[in-house]
Design a protein around this motif. Structure first.
Motif, PDB file in Angstrom:
ATOM      1  N   PHE A  68       4.867 -14.375  24.986  1.00  0.00           N
ATOM      2  CA  PHE A  68       6.282 -14.671  24.729  1.00  0.00           C
ATOM      3  C   PHE A  68       6.593 -14.287  23.303  1.00  0.00           C
ATOM      4  CE2 PHE A  68       3.843 -18.544  24.041  1.00  0.00           C
ATOM      5  CZ  PHE A  68       4.203 -18.874  22.758  1.00  0.00           C
ATOM      6  N   LEU A  69       7.851 -14.309  22.975  1.00  0.00           N
ATOM      7  CA  LEU A  69       8.274 -13.862  21.650  1.00  0.00           C
ATOM      8  C   LEU A  69       7.750 -14.814  20.573  1.00  0.00           C
ATOM      9  CD1 LEU A  69      10.044 -11.688  20.243  1.00  0.00           C
ATOM     10  CD2 LEU A  69      11.879 -13.397  20.236  1.00  0.00           C
ATOM     11  N   GLY A  70       7.010 -14.299  19.620  1.00  0.00           N
ATOM     12  CA  GLY A  70       6.512 -15.122  18.519  1.00  0.00           C
ATOM     13  C   GLY A  70       5.250 -15.884  18.857  1.00  0.00           C
ATOM     14  N   ARG A  71       4.493 -15.390  19.827  1.00  0.00           N
ATOM     15  CA  ARG A  71       3.289 -16.111  20.212  1.00  0.00           C
ATOM     16  C   ARG A  71       2.308 -16.242  19.046  1.00  0.00           C
ATOM     17  NH1 ARG A  71      -0.963 -14.354  24.840  1.00  0.00           N
ATOM     18  NH2 ARG A  71      -1.031 -12.474  23.604  1.00  0.00           N
TER      19      ARG A  71
ATOM     20  N   THR B  59      -0.482 -19.671  15.156  1.00  0.00           N
ATOM     21  CA  THR B  59      -0.791 -19.973  13.759  1.00  0.00           C
ATOM     22  C   THR B  59      -0.341 -21.386  13.389  1.00  0.00           C
ATOM     23  OG1 THR B  59      -0.522 -17.637  13.245  1.00  0.00           O
ATOM     24  CG2 THR B  59      -0.473 -19.168  11.394  1.00  0.00           C
ATOM     25  N   MET B  60       0.876 -21.756  13.837  1.00  0.00           N
ATOM     26  CA  MET B  60       1.361 -23.107  13.536  1.00  0.00           C
ATOM     27  C   MET B  60       0.461 -24.161  14.184  1.00  0.00           C
ATOM     28  SD  MET B  60       5.489 -23.289  13.415  1.00  0.00           S
ATOM     29  CE  MET B  60       5.913 -22.618  14.989  1.00  0.00           C
TER      30      MET B  60
ATOM     31  N   ALA C  29       5.844 -14.533  29.847  1.00  0.00           N
ATOM     32  CA  ALA C  29       6.195 -15.864  30.346  1.00  0.00           C
ATOM     33  C   ALA C  29       7.713 -16.035  30.364  1.00  0.00           C
ATOM     34  CB  ALA C  29       5.558 -16.929  29.450  1.00  0.00           C
ATOM     35  N   SER C  30       8.167 -17.007  31.141  1.00  0.00           N
ATOM     36  CA  SER C  30       9.598 -17.239  31.258  1.00  0.00           C
ATOM     37  C   SER C  30      10.160 -17.760  29.929  1.00  0.00           C
ATOM     38  CB  SER C  30       9.865 -18.266  32.346  1.00  0.00           C
ATOM     39  OG  SER C  30       9.321 -19.504  31.954  1.00  0.00           O
ATOM     40  N   PRO C  31      11.480 -17.601  29.716  1.00  0.00           N
ATOM     41  CA  PRO C  31      12.071 -18.117  28.464  1.00  0.00           C
ATOM     42  C   PRO C  31      11.821 -19.606  28.295  1.00  0.00           C
ATOM     43  CG  PRO C  31      13.639 -16.755  29.656  1.00  0.00           C
ATOM     44  CD  PRO C  31      12.445 -16.905  30.546  1.00  0.00           C
ATOM     45  N   ALA C  32      11.832 -20.348  29.388  1.00  0.00           N
ATOM     46  CA  ALA C  32      11.600 -21.789  29.289  1.00  0.00           C
ATOM     47  C   ALA C  32      10.221 -22.057  28.702  1.00  0.00           C
ATOM     48  CB  ALA C  32      11.718 -22.435  30.669  1.00  0.00           C
ATOM     49  N   TRP C  33       9.249 -21.258  29.116  1.00  0.00           N
ATOM     50  CA  TRP C  33       7.878 -21.406  28.589  1.00  0.00           C
ATOM     51  C   TRP C  33       7.871 -21.183  27.086  1.00  0.00           C
ATOM     52  CZ3 TRP C  33       3.603 -23.012  31.222  1.00  0.00           C
ATOM     53  CH2 TRP C  33       2.390 -22.909  30.535  1.00  0.00           C
ATOM     54  N   ALA C  34       8.574 -20.123  26.662  1.00  0.00           N
ATOM     55  CA  ALA C  34       8.626 -19.807  25.236  1.00  0.00           C
ATOM     56  C   ALA C  34       9.260 -20.952  24.457  1.00  0.00           C
ATOM     57  CB  ALA C  34       9.410 -18.515  25.022  1.00  0.00           C
ATOM     58  N   VAL C  35      10.347 -21.509  24.996  1.00  0.00           N
ATOM     59  CA  VAL C  35      11.018 -22.619  24.311  1.00  0.00           C
ATOM     60  C   VAL C  35      10.077 -23.806  24.186  1.00  0.00           C
ATOM     61  CG1 VAL C  35      12.884 -24.307  24.494  1.00  0.00           C
ATOM     62  CG2 VAL C  35      13.322 -21.884  24.981  1.00  0.00           C
ATOM     63  N   MET C  36       9.362 -24.108  25.273  1.00  0.00           N
ATOM     64  CA  MET C  36       8.447 -25.246  25.241  1.00  0.00           C
ATOM     65  C   MET C  36       7.344 -25.006  24.204  1.00  0.00           C
ATOM     66  SD  MET C  36       6.376 -27.097  28.327  1.00  0.00           S
ATOM     67  CE  MET C  36       5.497 -25.669  28.926  1.00  0.00           C
ATOM     68  N   ALA C  37       6.789 -23.801  24.207  1.00  0.00           N
ATOM     69  CA  ALA C  37       5.700 -23.497  23.269  1.00  0.00           C
ATOM     70  C   ALA C  37       6.176 -23.645  21.826  1.00  0.00           C
ATOM     71  CB  ALA C  37       5.172 -22.090  23.513  1.00  0.00           C
TER      72      ALA C  37
END
Lengths: 284, 313
Positions: free
Chosen positions: B119-122, B127-128, A19-27
């Protein structure tokens, strides 16, 4: 073992593009918000009562163990021990009753196996409010009010249907050829269960026990209605702490942290099996 | 004659005993293995309910045992026609449960879609997100009441105070039902996430590839592939959450005690208040019977959904 590693690969190796970095930030942002109350609770347990109520919430502070010391001094441990006894004993009873039943349904089905299965689950779905009044009367007569035994009896009944459903779905995954081969060799049901089925279904047994422990540990309605007058379980400790101690958030947070810790750890370990247990084994 | 008679009876008796043993021995092993669990479930869950039914026809207050007696439909009449808390609690149960379930589904769907991408840390994020569901409901309710929603020292109002011109309401006093719903959704959205995530991951990669080749956007893929596939999972998750949330009196007990007034009293909490706090056995039992009758509707739907999932195995 094979099941859990297969599940792991399926959960993490979805070949979908990153996923895009923006997606990761949102998650991450959403997860941190959802997790914040838990984090806040744990941190507050290490604060002084004054820092506990200060706003904005202090994320960096000098931690103290004073709250834990005080909570342990006001009899937290007997409640904790009772919760352990209630959760573990009821889970053991659940397994003793559920293993033969699930084996019967999965591997020696009679014509009515489905009706039986649905009867069991319907008992879990009926609200406890429908039986609490007679239980109170019976327990009063039988001197079970305020005892841990009274809760164990009910937690066993509460978790039995879920365990039967879960175990049935795990037992059905054991390859039929192995069972049939054993039967050809003249293995009786007892040896079939203890020497073939159970060793092969260990991950399923563990997952089932975990689910049962989680539900028993967190249970409140029966505990507050039937055991609140005695030395009850951890949820009742929290109730009583609030009514008797009043405005002590840091100590309350310390007790809450100790109360939730065992289950959070069990839940994190059993994450992958959680969904199966919660869906009564309907989702694999 | 007499001796002969005696002989036959005795013979019949032993014959009968043997017959009993024979029938047990002739039972299929699958049935015998079920018996202990079945007996336990009937004894601990079904028998007490019959007793509830019986008690619901009695006038019986534990504090005034000498007035105990049969009252027929008296308790039901009292509840249905003379107790405003009863109708309000039916309405409250409906509002709280439906709102909590629907919002948990929506938020759970959002959570699930979030972690259904790489994504990184999924793993940490998942878990959170699951953790609120594992928190003991009593501890969760207390923490929300004290540290999140407290009008003066609460985090929520502190966050709101950053926004200029916003109010800082007394949440549990002014919005009691909404506050209960927020806590329930916080705890149950992770549950829905787990169920829906399992659904999302059962969609084959080929299906997804097919629409992607056609140049579908991520949103179209979500709408046309993911959502329709999730129908069964929504159904199952929604009905399970309904059954469990109806049973959960923890946040009500800890946060509002059913109040202010009867604003957050649900049916199970009403049973608790009448029978355990108020010592009114008959009235509590009648409330319990009605709670069960209403639950049966939800349960019937739930069992049908489970049956459908079983058949598809």
């Amino acid at each position: 073992m094979a099941t859990s590693s297969r599940r792991r690969t399926r959960l993490t190796s979805r070949t979908k593009d990153r996923a895009s970095p923006a997606w990761a930030v949102m998650a991450w942002a959403v997860a941190l918000i959802a997790f914040f109350p838990v984090l806040n609770m744990v941190l507050t347990g290490f604060k002084t009562e004054v820092t506990a109520v200060s706003l904005p919430p202090q994320l960096i502070f000098w931690p103290t163990l004073e709250n834990y010391r005080e909570v342990l001094n006001i009899n937290f441990l007997p409640f904790f021990r009772n919760s352990l006894i209630a959760a573990l004993t009821s889970t053991a009873l659940v397994m003793v009753l559920a293993i033969p039943a699930a084996y019967g349904i999965a591997l020696r089905p009679t014509k009515q196996w489905k009706d039986v299965l649905f009867f069991f689950i319907s008992t879990r779905f009926l609200p406890p409010a429908g039986v609490i009044v007679p239980l109170f009367i019976i327990y009063r007569e039988a001197q079970l009010l305020g005892t841990i035994h009274g809760l164990i009896i009910l937690y066993t009944a509460m978790n039995l249907p879920i365990a039967i459903w879960m175990l049935r779905s795990f037992f059905e995954e054991v390859p039929r050829e192995i069972i049939d081969a054993a039967r050809v060799d003249g293995t009786g049901p007892w040896r079939e269960i203890t020497q073939i089925l159970l060793p092969m279904a260990v991950p399923g047994l563990v997952a089932t026990a975990f689910i049962s422990i989680i539900f028993a540990w967190n249970e409140f309605f029966f505990a507050v209605s039937l055991a609140a007058i005695g030395t009850a379980t951890v949820p009742i400790f929290l109730v009583r702490f609030v009514t008797s101690e009043g405005f002590f958030w840091a100590k309350l947070a310390a007790s809450s942290t100790m109360a939730v810790l065992p289950i959070v750890i069990v839940g994190w370990i059993a994450q992958r099996q959680l969904v199966r247990g919660l869906s009564m084994g309907a989702i694999k | 004659m007499a001796i002969a008679d005696l002989g036959t009876t005795a013979g019949a008796k032993t014959g009968r005993g043997g017959w009993l043993r024979q029938t047990v021995a002739n039972q299929p092993i699958g049935r015998l293995l079920l018996l202990p669990a079945l007996a336990y479930a009937i004894l601990v869950t079904q028998a007490p309910f019959l007793y509830t039914l019986w008690l619901s026809f009695e006038r019986w207050n534990l504090n005034r045992p000498n007035l105990r007696g049969f009252t027929g439909l008296g308790n039901y009449e009292l509840l249905l026609f003379r107790d405003p808390a009863f109708w309000q609690s039916i309405l409250n149960t409906f509002i709280i449960v439906v709102a909590a379930v629907v919002l948990s589904m929506a938020l759970g769907l959002f959570y699930a879609e979030l972690v259904n991408h790489k994504f990184l840390g999924r793993g940490v994020v998942r878990t959170m997100l699951i953790t609120p569901f594992l928190i003991m409901p009593v501890a969760a309710a207390l923490h929300w009441k004290n540290q999140m929603l407290n009008p003066i020292y609460g985090v929520v109002n502190w966050v709101l105070s950053i926004v200029p011109g916003s109010l800082s309401p007394n949440w549990l006093g002014t919005f009691p039902e909404q506050s209960i719903i927020v806590v329930l959704v916080w705890r149950w959205a992770p549950f829905m996430m787990l169920i829906l995530l399992a659904g999302m991951q059962s969609i084959s990669e080929e299906t997804r590839e097919a629409v992607r080749v056609d140049g579908a956007t991520a949103w179209r893929e979500f709408r046309d592939i993911t959502l329709p596939h999730l129908y069964r999972f929504f159904q199952l998750g929604g009905l399970l959450a309904t059954v469990f949330i109806v049973q959960e009196i923890d946040p009500i007990y800890m946060m509002t005690k059913g109040g202010p007034g009867n604003a957050t009293t649900t049916l199970p909490y009403l049973v608790y208040r009448k029978a355990i706090e108020g010592s009114n056995v008959g009235l509590g039992a009648a409330t319990g019977v009605i709670t069960v009758l209403l639950s049966i509707v939800a349960i019937t739907l739930l069992l049908r959904a489970l049956d459908r999932m079983l058949r598809e195995d």
